[in-house]
Write a protein that holds these residues in place. Structure first.
Motif, short mmCIF file in Angstrom:
data_model
loop_
_atom_site.label_atom_id
_atom_site.label_comp_id
_atom_site.label_asym_id
_atom_site.label_seq_id
_atom_site.Cartn_x
_atom_site.Cartn_y
_atom_site.Cartn_z
N HIS A 183 31.98 8.50 43.61
CA HIS A 183 30.55 9.38 42.83
C HIS A 183 30.84 11.06 43.20
O HIS A 183 30.86 11.76 43.77
CB HIS A 183 29.77 8.18 43.90
CG HIS A 183 30.00 7.03 43.53
ND1 HIS A 183 28.30 6.45 43.15
CD2 HIS A 183 29.94 5.68 44.25
CE1 HIS A 183 28.30 4.91 43.52
NE2 HIS A 183 29.90 5.00 43.91
N VAL A 185 27.42 13.53 43.97
CA VAL A 185 26.74 12.91 44.54
C VAL A 185 25.75 14.54 44.67
O VAL A 185 26.22 15.46 44.66
CB VAL A 185 26.89 12.54 46.94
CG1 VAL A 185 25.57 12.39 46.80
CG2 VAL A 185 27.20 11.04 45.99
N ARG A 224 18.59 11.88 47.49
CA ARG A 224 19.74 12.10 47.07
C ARG A 224 20.08 10.98 45.69
O ARG A 224 19.40 9.92 45.44
CB ARG A 224 20.46 11.54 48.06
CG ARG A 224 22.08 11.20 48.03
CD ARG A 224 22.78 10.33 48.80
NE ARG A 224 24.44 9.82 48.54
CZ ARG A 224 25.07 9.41 49.64
NH1 ARG A 224 25.46 9.74 50.97
NH2 ARG A 224 26.51 8.58 49.27
N ASP A 226 23.45 9.65 43.46
CA ASP A 226 24.75 9.05 43.48
C ASP A 226 24.47 9.08 41.67
O ASP A 226 23.80 7.62 41.64
CB ASP A 226 24.91 7.97 44.51
CG ASP A 226 24.90 8.25 45.75
OD1 ASP A 226 25.72 8.04 45.88
OD2 ASP A 226 23.35 8.57 46.00
#
Length: 544
Positions: A183, A185, A224, A226
Motif C-alpha cells: 500500500h 499511504v 489517512r 491507502d
C-alpha cells in the motif's frame, strides 16, 4: 517471586505490562529504543470495540482526545455507492459498533504515560537482549551495551516485533507468506465529502487510482489514504504519490481542494504465524507471534488480545501457581484464533484480488466482495469479529445445569449493565482484567431495590455461599437482563471477558467444576523463585 520480563515496549508490550500490574504482578519492560516514538501521522491503528475498551481500562487517555470513532462506512465501486453502513454510538442504538482510529505514536505515548505512573512496572530503555536462559524456577536474560545487565524473571514474554530476538533465541520458526499486499499511504488534512465516515472505493474511475483506495478519518480534519499497489514492480516515487493524491481528491471532490500533506509511506504486509507461542517459561505475543493485515484485518488488535489473554494466566501462575494446561491454553486459544483469521484472509485474497472473472459469472458477486472487504475493516465475520474460544482446553465438561444464552461458551460476553459489590451500576467490561472470575446473576427488577435487601433475598444467599466456595477468587455481579437469558440464569465469565458457562439457577457443584476447568485445574507446581529483579552487572563478563 520474580517479576515478569516483557521484551519490547510497543503497544502490545506496554499493554501486557499494564494488564499484569492491574492484577498485582510486577514486570520489567525492556525497551530496545530510547523510550519514545517518532511521530508518524501516516502510521495509524484501528481499534475494535473490545480492544479500545481494553486500552482505556489500562489507563490510555488518548482515545477520547486523539482518536476518532467513525460515524459510518461507505463502499463505492467505480462511480456507484454500493453500501452505506451507520456505525454505533456509546448508547448502542446502532447494531454495528464504531471502531476508533488514531495515530499509533499517540496510542503508544498514552500507554507509556500510564506505565510511568505505575509502581509495578519498571521500564528500561536501550535494553536489547542477547541471551535467554531458563530453569525450573524462572528465566534469566542479558541485555547488551550500553546497559549491560543480567535480569531475573519468573517468565519472559517476547513482544519485540516481527524480527523478534526472543523468538530467534528460542529457535522458533516463523513461516508464512511475504508481501501479501503493498500500500502507498498518505496522511493529509483536507475537507472531504464524508466527514467522520470511512470510505472504501474500488475500481476508481481516474487513471492513477489503481484497483482500490481507502480514506479513513482522524481527528482535526486529518485523513489517512491507502492505495492498493500491484504485488510487485511499481516504484512509488514522490511525484507519483502526489499525482495519486491530486487525482484522488479531484475524483472525490470534483476538483482538487486545498490540502496539507503531513506524512507518506509505502507499507508491505506479510502473513506469518510462529510455530510455537510458548517454550517452557517463555511466550511470544503480538508481531513476534504473528503478522497479518491484508484485507483490512488489524494485527495490533490481535496483539492486544494476546496481551489480555496471557496476562490473567500469568497473574494466576504468579500469585497461586498454575497448571501446565492453563499456561498451554494461551497458545491453544490465541494461535488457533489468529490462524483462523489468516486462513480466512488467504482464502479471500484470490477471490478479491484475482480480477473480474468471478464478477462476470456470478450475479451480485461484486456486492458480496464488498461485504467481505468491509468485514475486515469493521470487525465483522471471519476477517474481523472478536475471537471465540469454543474449543479451548479450559472449557468445562457439559453438565445438566448448563443452559444456552445469547453468547456461546467461549465467546466474548455482552457488555450489559451490572451492579457491582459496592452497589454501583457499571458496565460488565469495567470489571474485566482484575485477575478473578466473574459470576453474573440475571435478576430482573433488582435495579430498583436497595442492595442490602436483594443480597439476602431469593437465591442470593445460596449463590453467595457458592461463589465463596469456588477454587479461585470470583466477584459476584447482578444484571437485570442478559441477551437470551431467563431469570435466575447464572453466568461464569473469565477475567478476559469470555463466557465459561451459563447455568439455569444456582448449581454450586457445577459452578465449582466450571471454575476449576477455567483455571486449568490445580497448580502443577508451587510458585516460588527469587525476589530480586536485577542481578549484578558484574556477571557481564560471563556472556562470552
Amino acid at each position: 517471586m520474580d517479576p515478569v520480563i516483557v521484551v519490547g515496549a510497543g503497544p502490545v508490550g506496554l499493554a501486557l505490562s499494564l494488564a499484569l500490574a492491574a492484577q498485582g504482578v510486577p514486570s520489567v519492560l525492556l525497551d530496545e529504543g530510547p523510550g519514545k516514538d517518532e511521530p508518524r501521522p501516516a502510521r495509524t491503528v484501528v481499534l475494535r470495540e473490545d480492544t479500545a475498551d481494553l486500552v482505556e481500562r489500562l489507563g490510555c487517555t488518548s482515545l477520547h482526545h486523539e482518536g476518532l470513532r467513525w460515524s459510518g462506512w461507505r463502499s463505492v465501486r467505480r462511480k456507484q455507492l454500493v453500501r452505506a453502513v451507520p456505525l454505533g454510538d456509546d448508547e448502542g442504538t446502532v447494531p454495528l459498533p464504531s471502531p476508533v482510529h488514531l495515530p499509533q505514536h499517540t496510542l503508544t505515548g498514552s500507554l507509556r504515560a500510564a506505565v510511568a505512573a505505575h509502581d509495578l512496572v519498571e521500564m528500561v530503555p536501550f535494553s536489547r537482549i542477547d541471551t535467554l536462559e531458563q530453569d525450573a524456577h524462572g528465566v534469566t536474560v542479558h541485555t547488551r551495551e550500553p546497559g549491560s545487565t543480567w535480569w531475573r524473571g519468573s517468565y519472559v514474554v517476547g513482544c519485540d516485533g516481527a524480527r523478534s530476538t526472543v523468538r530467534k533465541l528460542l529457535e522458533i520458526r516463523f513461516p508464512g507468506r511475504t508481501a501479501v499486499e503493498r500500500h502507498a499511504v498518505a496522511a493529509l488534512r483536507a475537507e472531504l465529502p464524508w466527514p467522520g465516515e470511512a470510505v472504501l472505493h474500488r475500481s476508481p474511475p481516474w487513471r492513477s487510482g489503481g484497483t482500490e483506495v481507502t480514506a479513513r478519518p482522524l481527528p482535526r480534519g486529518v485523513w489517512r489514504l491507502d492505495w492498493l499497489l500491484p504485488p510487485r514492480g511499481e516504484l512509488v516515487t514522490p511525484d507519483a504519490l502526489i499525482t495519486r493524491i491530486r487525482d484522488t481528491l479531484q475524483g472525490w471532490c470534483g476538483e482538487t481542494p486545498a490540502y496539507e500533506l503531513l506524512d507518506t509511506g509505502v507499507y508491505t504486509l506479510h502473513h506469518r504465524l510462529a510455530r510455537r507461542w510458548r517454550s517452557e517459561r517463555a511466550f511470544l505475543a503480538g508481531d513476534a507471534a504473528h503478522l497479518l493485515g491484508a484485507l483490512g484485518t488489524q494485527g495490533l488488535d490481535e496483539g492486544l488480545r494476546d496481551a489480555e489473554n496471557l496476562a490473567w494466566k500469568l497473574a494466576h501462575a504468579w500469585h497461586q501457581g498454575a497448571s501446565e494446561l492453563l499456561l498451554d491454553s494461551y497458545q491453544a486459544e490465541r494461535r488457533a484464533a489468529v490462524a483462523s483469521r489468516l486462513r480466512a484472509a488467504d482464502q479471500s485474497l484470490p477471490i478479491l484480488r484475482g480480477g473480474a472473472g468471478l464478477r462476470t459469472l456470478v450475479p451480485g458477486a461484486s456486492r458480496g466482495h464488498d461485504t467481505l472487504l468491509a468485514d475486515g475493516h469493521l470487525g465483522c465475520g471471519p476477517l474481523g469479529a472478536p475471537p471465540s474460544y469454543t474449543h479451548s482446553p479450559l472449557s468445562p465438561q457439559r453438565a445438566d445445569g448448563h443452559t444456552p444464552v445469547g453468547t456461546a461458551p467461549g465467546a466474548p460476553v455482552a457488555d450489559v449493565r451490572v451492579t457491582a459489590p459496592d452497589g454501583k451500576a457499571v458496565r460488565l467490561r469495567d470489571r474485566l482484567g482484575l485477575g478473578h472470575l466473574l459470576v453474573v446473576l440475571v435478576a430482573p427488577g433488582t435495579g430498583v431495590w436497595d442492595r442490602r435487601h436483594w443480597l439476602t433475598a431469593g437465591v442470593m444467599p445460596r449463590l453467595v455461599d457458592a461463589v465463596g466456595a469456588l477454587p479461585v477468587k470470583a466477584e459476584l455481579l447482578v444484571t437485570e437482563n442478559y441477551p437470551g437469558a431467563t431469570a435466575h440464569t447464572v453466568l461464569l465469565v473469565r477475567p478476559d471477558g469470555h463466557l465459561v458457562a451459563a447455568f439455569s439457577g444456582v448449581r454450586p457443584a457445577e459452578l465449582y467444576a466450571a471454575a476449576d476447568a477455567a483455571r486449568g485445574g490445580g497448580p502443577d507446581t508451587v510458585p516460588g523463585g527469587r525476589t530480586g529483579s536485577r542481578e549484578s552487572s558484574d556477571r557481564t563478563a560471563d556472556v562470552n
